[in-house]
Motif scaffolding. Structure first.
Motif, short mmCIF file in Angstrom:
data_model
loop_
_atom_site.label_atom_id
_atom_site.label_comp_id
_atom_site.label_asym_id
_atom_site.label_seq_id
_atom_site.Cartn_x
_atom_site.Cartn_y
_atom_site.Cartn_z
N GLY A 173 97.11 98.22 95.63
CA GLY A 173 97.19 98.38 97.08
C GLY A 173 96.94 97.10 97.84
N ALA A 174 96.70 95.99 97.13
CA ALA A 174 96.42 94.72 97.80
C ALA A 174 97.60 94.27 98.65
CB ALA A 174 96.06 93.66 96.77
N PHE A 175 98.82 94.39 98.11
CA PHE A 175 99.99 93.99 98.90
C PHE A 175 100.13 94.86 100.15
CE2 PHE A 175 104.38 94.81 100.17
CZ PHE A 175 104.76 93.54 100.57
N ALA A 176 99.96 96.18 100.00
CA ALA A 176 100.09 97.09 101.14
C ALA A 176 99.08 96.75 102.23
CB ALA A 176 99.92 98.53 100.69
N LYS A 177 97.84 96.49 101.84
CA LYS A 177 96.81 96.14 102.83
C LYS A 177 97.14 94.81 103.50
CE LYS A 177 93.17 98.61 100.33
NZ LYS A 177 91.96 98.47 99.47
N GLU A 178 97.61 93.85 102.70
CA GLU A 178 97.98 92.55 103.26
C GLU A 178 99.10 92.69 104.28
OE1 GLU A 178 100.42 88.68 101.67
OE2 GLU A 178 98.92 89.52 100.31
N TRP A 179 100.13 93.48 103.95
CA TRP A 179 101.27 93.64 104.85
C TRP A 179 100.88 94.37 106.12
CZ3 TRP A 179 105.20 92.13 107.15
CH2 TRP A 179 106.16 92.98 107.72
N MET A 180 100.11 95.43 106.01
CA MET A 180 99.70 96.17 107.20
C MET A 180 98.78 95.34 108.08
SD MET A 180 101.42 98.96 107.05
CE MET A 180 100.73 100.37 107.92
N SER A 181 97.91 94.54 107.47
CA SER A 181 97.06 93.64 108.24
C SER A 181 97.89 92.58 108.95
CB SER A 181 96.02 92.96 107.33
OG SER A 181 95.12 93.90 106.80
N GLU A 182 98.89 92.06 108.24
CA GLU A 182 99.79 91.08 108.84
C GLU A 182 100.46 91.65 110.09
OE1 GLU A 182 102.16 87.57 109.27
OE2 GLU A 182 100.41 87.92 108.00
N CYS A 183 100.90 92.90 110.02
CA CYS A 183 101.54 93.54 111.16
C CYS A 183 100.54 93.81 112.28
CB CYS A 183 102.22 94.84 110.72
SG CYS A 183 103.62 94.60 109.62
N ASP A 184 99.35 94.27 111.92
CA ASP A 184 98.32 94.56 112.93
C ASP A 184 97.88 93.31 113.66
OD1 ASP A 184 98.39 97.23 112.26
OD2 ASP A 184 96.63 97.15 110.95
N GLU A 185 97.96 92.15 113.01
CA GLU A 185 97.46 90.90 113.59
C GLU A 185 98.55 90.03 114.21
OE1 GLU A 185 95.36 89.17 110.33
OE2 GLU A 185 93.93 90.85 110.19
N GLY A 186 99.73 90.63 114.43
CA GLY A 186 100.77 89.91 115.15
C GLY A 186 101.89 89.33 114.31
N ARG A 187 101.82 89.45 112.99
CA ARG A 187 102.89 89.03 112.07
C ARG A 187 103.19 87.54 112.17
NH1 ARG A 187 107.38 93.46 111.02
NH2 ARG A 187 108.50 92.61 112.77
N HIS A 188 102.19 86.72 112.49
CA HIS A 188 102.42 85.29 112.69
C HIS A 188 102.89 84.59 111.42
CE1 HIS A 188 100.75 85.80 116.65
NE2 HIS A 188 99.61 86.26 116.15
N ASP A 211 99.11 93.53 92.22
CA ASP A 211 98.85 93.61 93.67
C ASP A 211 99.46 94.87 94.28
OD1 ASP A 211 97.39 91.31 93.79
OD2 ASP A 211 98.94 90.08 94.73
N ILE A 212 100.62 95.27 93.76
CA ILE A 212 101.27 96.48 94.25
C ILE A 212 100.47 97.71 93.84
CG2 ILE A 212 103.32 97.94 94.00
CD1 ILE A 212 104.93 95.28 93.74
N GLN A 213 100.09 97.79 92.57
CA GLN A 213 99.38 98.96 92.07
C GLN A 213 98.00 99.12 92.68
OE1 GLN A 213 99.63 98.25 87.80
NE2 GLN A 213 101.31 99.71 87.62
#
Length: 335
Positions: free
Chosen positions: A286-301, A282-284
């Motif tokens: 980019g899946a984790f990076a996309k998940e984390w940035m999406s989480e932040c963009d969507e309010g980090r609920h 997931d790290i290699q």
């Protein structure tokens, strides 16, 4: 083998006549700014209007201005704000004010490696990543006159001087005293995320909590479970850090060593290895990076829910009570 540089390889005078702008004044930013300032470097701190850190930075003798103005005035810019806000800060404040030939630096490779920030080809892009929290880095510099090791990576060398500037910066913050290891943005980012997730944060907290819950489920007092599964961990980690696994095993009882050698791989078995590979995948990818940035963009609920659950877990509540009777630990509670 990686290249390792020390003070003899770093020329702090490469920063003479230059202004270094530190964007952010949190854990890393304050340590970078203050160590550079104490080393005689001309430093400015870039913070948004209304930042509570502005007064702290000014009280420390530092010049403070907006991120945009600091970027305009600086020859070297260190981006030391959290990963999830770097994209917006770069787009809105740094990029429009970044002159050709400037050195754009990062303390972690996340946003460059995953493409959330894409600097122009006219600037140097490099990384200086100290391998310690900022407060520890500052304590070593002030109290002991030493530094912590750091990683150096050059992503883009527009001027032909990026590496020399990076080494000079490492000297200014004290890291060249301890050693500067050369790497790449890819290797630093992926290995750093993997270490955090599989061992240093995710792995170790999950292992401790599961061991604690196992003892409690089988009828042992929570306080005893806390001491056996969490409190004594620091002693073991200190021994490992001092002399590796061999010194730790030499230091504990033969009974403990035999249990280590015959039972450890029952707990951390090949299923764990497979899970680690999936985490690294997931790290290699980019899946984790996309998940984390999406989480932040969507309010980090989801993140905030998980944080609250962890902060109110049974092991935390038991530990809080025990730490109150051990003031020598200098206990610090986060609500």
């Amino acid at each position: 083998m990686v290249n390792i540089y020390t003070e003899k390889d770093a020329n702090l005078s490469r920063l003479d006549g230059k202004t270094v702008g530190i964007i952010g004044y949190g854990s890393q930013g304050h340590a970078h700014a203050l160590n550079l300032y104490d080393s005689g470097v001309n430093v400015m701190v870039g913070l948004y209007e209304g930042s509570p850190s502005r007064e702290n930075a000014r009280n420390a003798g530092l010049t403070v201005d907006s991120v945009a103005e600091v970027t305009k005035a600086s020859d070297v810019i260190m981006v030391a704000v959290p990963d999830h806000v770097q994209k917006d800060v770069y787009r809105d404040e740094i990029q429009p004010n970044l002159g050709p030939g400037a050195a754009l630096m990062f303390a972690h490779g996340f946003t460059i490696h995953y493409g959330f920030v894409a600097p122009p080809p006219s600037v140097d892009v490099l990384m200086i990543a100290p391998k310690a929290p900022g407060h520890r880095m500052r304590e070593h510099f002030v109290q002991e006159g030493i530094g912590v090791p750091c990683l150096l990576a050059v992503h883009q060398d527009a001027t032909g001087n990026a590496k020399e500037i990076g080494l000079a910066y490492a000297a200014g913050i004290g890291c060249a005293k301890a050693g500067v290891l050369e790497t790449t943005f890819k290797d630093e980012t992926e290995s750093d995320l993997f270490g955090e997730q599989s061992v240093l944060c995710g792995g170790v907290t999950s292992l401790i909590n599961m061991a604690f819950e196992t003892l409690v489920e089988r009828g042992y007092p929570p306080e005893i479970a806390y001491f056996e599964c969490l409190h004594e961990l620091k002693m073991i980690v200190d021994l490992i850090q001092q002399g590796g696994f061999n010194y730790m095993r030499y230091s504990v009882s033969d009974t403990a060593e035999y249990g280590d050698l015959t039972r450890g791989n029952r707990v951390i078995d090949e299923n764990v290895r497979s899970n680690m590979h999936r985490v690294l995948d997931d790290i290699q990818s980019g899946a984790f990076a996309k998940e984390w940035m999406s989480e932040c963009d969507e309010g980090r609920h989801n993140f905030l829910r998980l944080r609250q659950e962890a902060r109110t877990s049974r092991i935390h509540e038991v530990g809080r009570g025990l730490r109150e009777i051990m003031p020598w630990l200098n206990p610090r509670e986060i609500e």
